[in-house]
Structure formats: structure tokens, C-alpha cells
Motif scaffolding. Structure first.
Motif, mmCIF file in Angstrom:
data_model
loop_
_atom_site.group_PDB
_atom_site.id
_atom_site.type_symbol
_atom_site.label_atom_id
_atom_site.label_comp_id
_atom_site.label_asym_id
_atom_site.label_seq_id
_atom_site.Cartn_x
_atom_site.Cartn_y
_atom_site.Cartn_z
ATOM 1 N N VAL A 1 2.478 -9.221 13.731
ATOM 2 C CA VAL A 1 2.740 -7.786 13.794
ATOM 3 C C VAL A 1 1.652 -7.061 13.008
ATOM 4 C CG1 VAL A 1 4.401 -5.958 13.315
ATOM 5 C CG2 VAL A 1 5.209 -8.244 13.921
ATOM 6 N N TYR A 2 1.117 -6.003 13.590
ATOM 7 C CA TYR A 2 0.037 -5.252 12.953
ATOM 8 C C TYR A 2 0.607 -3.978 12.326
ATOM 9 C CZ TYR A 2 -3.231 -8.389 15.239
ATOM 10 O OH TYR A 2 -3.925 -9.509 15.646
ATOM 11 N N LYS A 3 0.283 -3.778 11.058
ATOM 12 C CA LYS A 3 0.711 -2.595 10.324
ATOM 13 C C LYS A 3 -0.476 -2.020 9.556
ATOM 14 C CE LYS A 3 5.176 -2.793 11.254
ATOM 15 N NZ LYS A 3 5.914 -1.717 11.960
ATOM 16 N N ASP A 4 -0.382 -0.725 9.280
ATOM 17 C CA ASP A 4 -1.404 -0.139 8.415
ATOM 18 C C ASP A 4 -1.241 -0.640 6.987
ATOM 19 O OD1 ASP A 4 -2.695 1.384 10.365
ATOM 20 O OD2 ASP A 4 -1.211 2.985 10.204
ATOM 21 N N ILE A 5 0.012 -0.664 6.516
ATOM 22 C CA ILE A 5 0.293 -1.068 5.135
ATOM 23 C C ILE A 5 1.522 -1.961 5.117
ATOM 24 C CG2 ILE A 5 0.965 -0.250 2.836
ATOM 25 C CD1 ILE A 5 -0.559 2.301 3.334
ATOM 26 N N VAL A 6 1.459 -3.026 4.340
ATOM 27 C CA VAL A 6 2.614 -3.881 4.062
ATOM 28 C C VAL A 6 2.916 -3.787 2.573
ATOM 29 C CG1 VAL A 6 3.509 -6.232 3.993
ATOM 30 C CG2 VAL A 6 2.193 -5.462 5.977
ATOM 31 N N ILE A 7 4.154 -3.454 2.250
ATOM 32 C CA ILE A 7 4.598 -3.358 0.856
ATOM 33 C C ILE A 7 5.457 -4.570 0.546
ATOM 34 C CG2 ILE A 7 5.843 -1.967 -0.837
ATOM 35 C CD1 ILE A 7 5.353 0.460 1.005
ATOM 36 N N VAL A 8 5.053 -5.342 -0.450
ATOM 37 C CA VAL A 8 5.812 -6.532 -0.849
ATOM 38 C C VAL A 8 6.682 -6.145 -2.040
ATOM 39 C CG1 VAL A 8 5.687 -8.939 -1.567
ATOM 40 C CG2 VAL A 8 3.915 -7.990 -0.077
ATOM 41 N N GLY A 9 7.978 -6.022 -1.810
ATOM 42 C CA GLY A 9 8.913 -5.607 -2.847
ATOM 43 C C GLY A 9 9.616 -4.323 -2.460
ATOM 44 N N ASN A 10 10.951 -4.334 -2.491
ATOM 45 C CA ASN A 10 11.702 -3.156 -2.050
ATOM 46 C C ASN A 10 12.494 -2.516 -3.184
ATOM 47 O OD1 ASN A 10 13.736 -5.009 -2.399
ATOM 48 N ND2 ASN A 10 14.596 -4.835 -0.335
ATOM 49 N N GLY A 11 11.948 -2.608 -4.406
ATOM 50 C CA GLY A 11 12.547 -1.919 -5.539
ATOM 51 C C GLY A 11 12.159 -0.450 -5.546
ATOM 52 N N PRO A 12 12.411 0.265 -6.660
ATOM 53 C CA PRO A 12 12.120 1.704 -6.725
ATOM 54 C C PRO A 12 10.678 2.059 -6.375
ATOM 55 C CG PRO A 12 13.454 1.036 -8.603
ATOM 56 C CD PRO A 12 13.090 -0.221 -7.876
ATOM 57 N N SER A 13 9.705 1.245 -6.827
ATOM 58 C CA SER A 13 8.301 1.545 -6.519
ATOM 59 C C SER A 13 8.040 1.475 -5.029
ATOM 60 C CB SER A 13 7.379 0.582 -7.261
ATOM 61 O OG SER A 13 7.484 0.730 -8.655
ATOM 62 N N GLY A 14 8.545 0.431 -4.387
ATOM 63 C CA GLY A 14 8.364 0.288 -2.945
ATOM 64 C C GLY A 14 9.070 1.376 -2.164
ATOM 65 N N ILE A 15 10.263 1.771 -2.633
ATOM 66 C CA ILE A 15 11.014 2.826 -1.953
ATOM 67 C C ILE A 15 10.266 4.153 -2.033
ATOM 68 C CG2 ILE A 15 13.150 4.151 -1.965
ATOM 69 C CD1 ILE A 15 14.587 1.671 -3.027
#
Length: 547
Positions: A13-27
Motif C-alpha cells: 500500500v502506498y501512502k504519503d506518510i506512515v505514522i508508527v504509534g497511535n498515542g497522543p502524538s500520532g493522533i
């Protein structure tokens, strides 16, 4: 939360950005990438006249960037939010929409951000940009003042020129990260305002949820309410603490209410984040992220332009490495939640006799907030506590308490005693040594050297007793019988998905990443990792804490 994913078993899957971690910073980052940008309201800061002056100065000066745009030039932008091909065509006289460049912080030049954040002070570990955002989003919150935010968060619906960046947020559990695995009954250390995310304040969310509950109750009872539900709502005070459970529920609901669900893929474990050689059309996607779904084991792969590390630093507990620490796992723990469960088992096993001193004490090692929570948890259940902690000052139990407080209370110097009485009580116990506090004995300067089960005490019919050996400050070894041991000396990030566990990305290149002593070294304003193997790697939150 349902996983939102558009890939098949082995498709990339191609994405512009992948964020690893769904805590407050990722949210928070996902909220901005979804087209929600901060704008300065124009109001003065309530106590910082210099910041107000800089805001007014840059607001006027930054209008020059608008002239640059009209002349075909591009001012410096936030590298993470903006795609490389972003022109954001802005014209005045040619009929196209013209943004309020002066108040749009998302497109601020580096010069503007450096100017605004100059001289700001705040919480330890804050980088200039985060300190600036704190001062604008939550002005005077540390002073206990309830001051309106100096930021307006505006969506793409309000400003169609806002860009929505295609991204995905990967997390092991539900949105909120580590908050979802904490004891829900414990009060937060940070005040309630610090827990709020942009666009939906925690207090507003509490009002909204309670109003909905009142409405549902009214409909269920069939009794129309003649009063507004809001009249019955008591939101948390700005200088109050809330339960961890409330914060965890808020983070989960925030993602749903603000329409971010489609960007979140929860219940996943990332196994690899690495740059790859690319050719042709795929040169724009040089980062490969691999992992699997926790329930099904299904593998996934993402290719992206940029990857953001936002996994926090509480995945793995620190260990002492003493004999017996790993082999005696039935009565040795490194987790506060696990400790409370084991304490409850002791109470169920001994009943009220624990109060009569018939149960061996628990040993707590550490001098941080988790250790303080452990001490309170044991004493609340009537279980005696031995408390061992480092004591570099060697000034405990002496006549001068000023130096004791200087060395021990420095960790809590920003916490008012009126708001955090329980932690101040624990540190009073530490300074007192336990003389005036039942069920508590402090062991300052003692070092744990061994954990063992004693099988040789046949004469006293006390077989299989658990013992610990500690080295006293005077160099003598002392042995204590214990029921349980809690080693609570902090946590560290799990960066096993990075090459060499991320070693080489920190300020000290040959040392493991540690948020207190060796965080990932990033640019103060773009948060791009300075020592990454190639461009496009970023780090947020505790991983990028400034030492």
C-alpha cells in the motif's frame, strides 16, 4: 476500533506518510494531516508581553511571504505537512482564493517559528516549537489559570485550500497508545488541560458526553427534560487531575468524533521500518514499513514518502540485571498494574491477617512516580513495604532536611502540593525513613544484589521463603524476607523495528535510545531525524524529548 485498510494479503500500500504509534502524538499529527490547521487568533498572551510583541511583529512581517507567493517564490514551510509538489497557489488580484498567510501557523517559515519561540520556557524536555504551541494552545495552564486558547483550528471545509495528506496511523492497541493499558482508576500526573487534543478540548468532550447520556436517559424514561442538559454538567476544573480511564476514553472517542477513523489501523505490530533502494516511479516512496495484524497474523507492507516514529517510551520496562530477576518471575514484577493484581491476590490469600504483620513485606525499588504509586497501593491494602532507592546525596535521616528536599523533590518541583498531596506524602515518608509511618520502611542508598527462594530453613518450618539480598551504604549485605518485589525504575522504547534498535540515531551515537539521557536527535522545528540513513524519517513525542 475497526481497522481501516485497503490492502490485500501481500499487496504493498502506498501512502504519503506512515505514522508508527497511535498515542497522543500520532493522533495530533493525524488531525493536522487531515486538513486541520492552526491559526493565531490575534489576541494577546495574558502574561507574556514579549511573546505578544513577537506575535504582532511576525504577523506584520510575515505578510511579506504573501508577496513572495504572488511573485512566484515559496517561503519555507513545514516539511512534514507539505508535500514536495505543494504549490498552494495563492493569488490576490487574479481571482483565486487568498489565505490569511500571517495567521496560518501551518505554513509558517522557519524564521517566523524561531522568532516566536525565542526565549520561551516551559516543561522540561520541550523543544522550541512544542513550547510555542503550548503557550498558544494552553496559555497559563501551569499557573492554574483558565485562559482561552490563542489558536483556532480550522478544517478543510472552512478553508478548501488546506491540503489533506494521505496517511495511515499504526498502533498495537486502541487510539491512545499506552493510556489504554494503564490503571483506569489512577489520577493523571498532568493537569486536565494538558491532556486535551486540538479541536476538541477534554472539558468540552466531557460536557458533550454527559449531555448525550442525559438525552439518552431522558428518551429512555419517556420524560421530556425541561432544562438544558448542560445545566447539569460539571466539567473538570482547568487545574484539576482526571482519571486515566477518562483520558483513555477521550482519546478513543476523539478519533471517532473528528472523523479520523479512516486513517487508523489499530491492533497491529510493526516489525520493520527501513529505507529501500528505488528506481523509476517508485523513487518517491523510499521507505518500507512491514508488520502484521495481532489477531490474524496477516502481514502488511506500506511504501511511503515519509515515516514518523511516535511510539512513545513505555513499551519495555528497565531491568537491573541482578541474579534471580528473570528466574523468579512468579514474585518479581516490573509493571505497576501487575503489582496491584498480585497485591490483591495476597489480600485474598491472607485476608485480614495481613494487617497483623503475618505477611512478609513487599519490596519496592525506585524513587519515581510509579514507585510512589506502588507504595500507596501496598499500604492501602495493609501490606508492609520495604522501599529501596538510590541516594547519591547520602543526606537521608540527617538533621538538615533542606538538602534532602533539594535532591528528592526536584522531580516534582512543578507539581503544587495542593494538587498532588499523595506524592508529597510518599516523599515525606522517604525523608522520614518510616519512623512515623506504619507499614513503611525506607532503605536509602541500598542496592539489590540478589533474589532467591530459601529452601534450607527446615528447622523453623519456613521452607520456600522468598528472600532478597541488598547492599547497604556501609558495604554490608543484608537479607530480607519478602512476599513480592516490584522493580520500578522506568521504561524504554521498543525500537526493535529499526535497524540495530535505533542505535546511532541519538545524541550519543553508540548508546541505546533513552528519552531522558539519549533521545532521538531531531531538528527543533521540522522534527526530522538528523542521523537517519536517508531523508524522510521523523520522530515525535518522548522519543524526541530535548535533554
Amino acid at each position: 476500533m475497526q481497522n481501516n485498510c485497503d490492502d490485500d494479503d501481500n499487496d504493498v500500500v502506498y501512502k504519503d506518510i506512515v505514522i508508527v504509534g497511535n498515542g497522543p502524538s500520532g493522533i495530533c499529527l493525524s488531525y493536522m494531516l487531515a486538513g486541520n490547521w492552526p491559526y493565531y487568533t490575534g489576541e494577546p498572551h495574558p502574561v507574556d508581553e514579549m511573546l505578544t510583541a513577537r506575535l504582532h511583529f511576525t504577523t506584520k512581517s510575515f505578510a511579506n511571504d504573501e508577496e513572495l507567493l504572488e511573485n512566484g517564490e515559496t517561503p519555507a514551510k513545514n516539511k512534514l505537512v507539505d508535500d514536495d509538489d505543494d504549490d498552494d497557489d495563492v493569488e490576490g488580484s487574479c481571482g483565486r482564493r487568498k489565505r490569511n498567510v500571517a495567521n496560518d501557523l501551518a505554513h509558517s517559515s522557519r524564521w517566523k517559528l524561531e522568532t516566536l519561540s525565542s526565549g520561551l520556557e516551559g516543561r522540561s524536555g520541550g523543544r522550541p516549537l512544542s513550547l510555542l504551541m503550548d503557550q498558544l494552545q494552553n496559555p497559563c495552564v501551569d499557573a492554574g489559570l483558565d485562559v482561552p486558547s490563542l489558536l483556532h483550528w480550522k478544517s478543510k471545509e472552512q478553508h478548501p485550500e488546506h491540503k489533506i495528506i494521505d496517511h495511515v496511523v499504526l498502533g498495537k492497541g486502541q487510539p491512545g497508545g499506552a493510556w489504554q493499558s494503564m490503571d483506569p482508576n489512577v489520577l493523571t500526573i498532568s493537569l486536565s488541560r494538558w491532556m486535551s487534543l486540538p479541536g476538541l478540548d477534554l472539558r468540552q468532550w466531557e460536557k458533550l458526553v454527559e449531555a448525550e447520556q442525559v438525552q439518552k436517559s431522558t428518551l429512555a424514561d419517556g420524560d421530556p427534560c425541561t432544562h438544558s442538559p448542560r445545566e447539569k454538567i460539571n466539567a473538570c476544573k482547568p487545574a484539576s487531575r482526571v482519571s486515566v480511564g477518562t483520558v483513555a476514553a477521550y482519546y478513543r472517542d476523539y478519533v471517532s468524533r473528528l472523523g479520523l477513523d479512516k486513517y487508523f489501523r489499530c491492533g497491529t505490530t510493526v516489525t520493520s521500518v527501513r529505507p529501500i533502494d528505488t528506481i523509476g516511479a517508485e523513487e518517491e516512496f523510499p521507505w518500507l514499513i512491514e508488520g502484521y495484524e495481532n489477531k490474524t497474523g496477516k502481514r502488511f507492507q506500506y511504501r511511503c514518502r515519509k515515516v514518523v516514529l511516535a511510539t512513545g517510551t513505555t513499551d519495555l520496562s528497565n531491568h537491573l540485571g541482578v541474579p534471580g530477576e528473570e528466574s523468579q518471575s512468579s514474585w518479581v514484577t516490573h509493571d505497576l498494574n501487575d503489582l496491584e493484581s498480585r497485591l490483591d491476590q495476597l489480600v485474598n490469600q491472607y485476608g485480614e491477617v495481613a494487617l497483623d504483620g503475618l505477611v512478609d513485606p513487599g519490596l519496592v525499588i525506585g524513587a519515581g512516580l510509579s514507585a510512589a504509586d506502588a507504595i500507596m497501593a501496598a499500604r492501602f491494602r495493609g501490606i508492609p513495604v520495604l522501599h529501596a532507592f538510590r541516594d547519591a546525596s547520602n543526606d537521608w535521616n540527617k538533621e538538615s532536611t533542606d538538602k534532602i528536599k533539594t535532591n528528592i523533590f526536584d522531580k516534582l518541583q512543578w507539581l503544587p502540593s495542593s494538587v498532588y498531596p499523595e506524592y508529597h506524602k510518599v516523599y515525606e515518608m522517604m525523608a522520614d525513613g518510616g519512623t512515623n509511618y506504619p507499614l513503611y520502611k525506607s532503605l536509602p542508598g541500598y542496592t539489590l544484589v540478589n533474589l532467591n527462594v530459601n529452601n534450607d530453613d527446615r528447622n523453623s518450618n519456613q521452607c520456600n521463603k522468598r528472600t532478597v539480598t541488598l547492599l547497604a551504604p556501609n558495604g554490608q549485605l543484608q537479607t530480607f524476607r519478602v512476599s513480592i518485589v516490584a522493580i520500578l525504575i522506568g521504561y524504554k522504547a521498543d525500537l526493535s523495528y529499526l535497524e540495530n534498535n535505533g542505535i546511532g540515531l541519538g545524541k550519543i551515537p553508540d548508546k541505546p535510545i533513552d528519552c531522558k539521557s539519549n533521545p532521538i536527535e531531531v531538528d527543533d522545528f521540522t522534527y526530522e531525524v538528523l542521523k537517519a540513513p536517508r531523508k524522510g524519517l521523523y520522530a515525535l513525542g518522548p522519543l524526541a524529548r530535548k535533554t
